[in-house]
Design a protein around this motif. Structure first.
Motif, mmCIF file in Angstrom:
data_model
loop_
_atom_site.group_PDB
_atom_site.id
_atom_site.type_symbol
_atom_site.label_atom_id
_atom_site.label_comp_id
_atom_site.label_asym_id
_atom_site.label_seq_id
_atom_site.Cartn_x
_atom_site.Cartn_y
_atom_site.Cartn_z
ATOM 1 N N ALA A 270 0.836 -1.210 0.000
ATOM 2 C CA ALA A 270 0.000 0.000 0.000
ATOM 3 C C ALA A 270 0.866 1.255 0.000
ATOM 4 O O ALA A 270 0.571 2.225 -0.713
ATOM 5 C CB ALA A 270 -0.932 -0.015 1.202
ATOM 6 N N VAL A 271 1.925 1.260 0.773
ATOM 7 C CA VAL A 271 2.825 2.417 0.815
ATOM 8 C C VAL A 271 3.482 2.615 -0.549
ATOM 9 O O VAL A 271 3.598 3.751 -1.036
ATOM 10 C CB VAL A 271 3.888 2.239 1.929
ATOM 11 C CG1 VAL A 271 4.989 3.272 1.816
ATOM 12 C CG2 VAL A 271 3.229 2.301 3.298
ATOM 13 N N VAL A 272 3.907 1.543 -1.189
ATOM 14 C CA VAL A 272 4.535 1.642 -2.510
ATOM 15 C C VAL A 272 3.545 2.222 -3.518
ATOM 16 O O VAL A 272 3.912 3.090 -4.331
ATOM 17 C CB VAL A 272 5.061 0.260 -2.963
ATOM 18 C CG1 VAL A 272 5.462 0.277 -4.426
ATOM 19 C CG2 VAL A 272 6.230 -0.177 -2.094
ATOM 20 N N VAL A 273 2.297 1.792 -3.474
ATOM 21 C CA VAL A 273 1.291 2.308 -4.407
ATOM 22 C C VAL A 273 1.061 3.806 -4.174
ATOM 23 O O VAL A 273 1.001 4.585 -5.139
ATOM 24 C CB VAL A 273 -0.028 1.515 -4.265
ATOM 25 C CG1 VAL A 273 -1.172 2.201 -4.997
ATOM 26 C CG2 VAL A 273 0.158 0.099 -4.779
ATOM 27 N N VAL A 274 0.943 4.216 -2.924
ATOM 28 C CA VAL A 274 0.718 5.636 -2.620
ATOM 29 C C VAL A 274 1.899 6.478 -3.080
ATOM 30 O O VAL A 274 1.721 7.544 -3.689
ATOM 31 C CB VAL A 274 0.445 5.826 -1.112
ATOM 32 C CG1 VAL A 274 0.462 7.295 -0.724
ATOM 33 C CG2 VAL A 274 -0.879 5.188 -0.724
ATOM 34 N N VAL A 275 3.114 6.019 -2.832
ATOM 35 C CA VAL A 275 4.304 6.763 -3.256
ATOM 36 C C VAL A 275 4.350 6.840 -4.785
ATOM 37 O O VAL A 275 4.696 7.895 -5.350
ATOM 38 C CB VAL A 275 5.583 6.112 -2.677
ATOM 39 C CG1 VAL A 275 6.837 6.701 -3.313
ATOM 40 C CG2 VAL A 275 5.624 6.285 -1.170
ATOM 41 N N ILE B 157 1.844 9.483 -5.951
ATOM 42 C CA ILE B 157 2.359 10.836 -5.680
ATOM 43 C C ILE B 157 3.460 11.197 -6.666
ATOM 44 O O ILE B 157 3.497 12.322 -7.187
ATOM 45 C CB ILE B 157 2.851 10.944 -4.224
ATOM 46 C CG1 ILE B 157 1.660 10.838 -3.258
ATOM 47 C CG2 ILE B 157 3.621 12.230 -3.988
ATOM 48 C CD1 ILE B 157 2.043 10.753 -1.792
ATOM 49 N N ALA B 158 4.351 10.262 -6.968
ATOM 50 C CA ALA B 158 5.439 10.538 -7.924
ATOM 51 C C ALA B 158 4.876 10.824 -9.309
ATOM 52 O O ALA B 158 5.354 11.761 -9.996
ATOM 53 C CB ALA B 158 6.386 9.338 -7.963
ATOM 54 N N ILE B 159 3.885 10.083 -9.748
ATOM 55 C CA ILE B 159 3.276 10.327 -11.056
ATOM 56 C C ILE B 159 2.590 11.694 -11.078
ATOM 57 O O ILE B 159 2.692 12.438 -12.068
ATOM 58 C CB ILE B 159 2.297 9.200 -11.407
ATOM 59 C CG1 ILE B 159 3.074 7.908 -11.655
ATOM 60 C CG2 ILE B 159 1.444 9.551 -12.624
ATOM 61 C CD1 ILE B 159 2.199 6.661 -11.788
ATOM 62 N N ALA B 160 1.916 12.051 -9.992
ATOM 63 C CA ALA B 160 1.227 13.347 -9.918
ATOM 64 C C ALA B 160 2.234 14.494 -9.985
ATOM 65 O O ALA B 160 1.982 15.524 -10.629
ATOM 66 C CB ALA B 160 0.410 13.435 -8.634
ATOM 67 N N VAL B 161 3.382 14.342 -9.329
ATOM 68 C CA VAL B 161 4.407 15.388 -9.341
ATOM 69 C C VAL B 161 5.002 15.522 -10.741
ATOM 70 O O VAL B 161 5.257 16.637 -11.228
ATOM 71 C CB VAL B 161 5.493 15.100 -8.284
ATOM 72 C CG1 VAL B 161 6.695 15.998 -8.464
ATOM 73 C CG2 VAL B 161 4.924 15.231 -6.882
ATOM 74 N N VAL B 162 5.232 14.433 -11.422
ATOM 75 C CA VAL B 162 5.838 14.466 -12.759
ATOM 76 C C VAL B 162 4.872 15.111 -13.758
ATOM 77 O O VAL B 162 5.298 15.866 -14.651
ATOM 78 C CB VAL B 162 6.219 13.032 -13.209
ATOM 79 C CG1 VAL B 162 6.585 13.013 -14.682
ATOM 80 C CG2 VAL B 162 7.357 12.518 -12.366
ATOM 81 N N LEU B 163 3.592 14.891 -13.630
ATOM 82 C CA LEU B 163 2.615 15.419 -14.585
ATOM 83 C C LEU B 163 2.285 16.886 -14.337
ATOM 84 O O LEU B 163 1.615 17.489 -15.178
ATOM 85 C CB LEU B 163 1.319 14.590 -14.539
ATOM 86 C CG LEU B 163 1.455 13.144 -15.023
ATOM 87 C CD1 LEU B 163 0.121 12.432 -14.888
ATOM 88 C CD2 LEU B 163 1.914 13.118 -16.483
#
Length: 57
Positions: free
Chosen positions: A42-47, A50-56
């Motif tokens: 679950a932590v890996v999915v959330v991270v 968040i990483a995809i949202a920051v990149v976009l």
């Protein structure tokens, strides 16, 4: 002084009953806890989200 009688047959019988009972608590299977694995996933999915949202942005 009074001495308590030593009855080897009685203690052997008691030991055989104890040995025949088996383990009182079930043994846990070796390996990782399922809850821990699910938590880490679950932590890996959330991270990752968040990483995809920051990149976009």
């Amino acid at each position: 002084m009074s001495q308590t009688p030593n009855d080897p047959a009685g203690t052997t019988h008691q030991f055989q009953n104890f040995a025949g009972q088996g383990p009182q608590q079930p043994e846990k299977a070796p390996g990782m806890n399922k809850g821990l694995v699910l938590g880490i996933a679950a932590v890996v999915v959330v991270v990752a989200i968040i990483a995809i949202a920051v990149v976009l942005m």
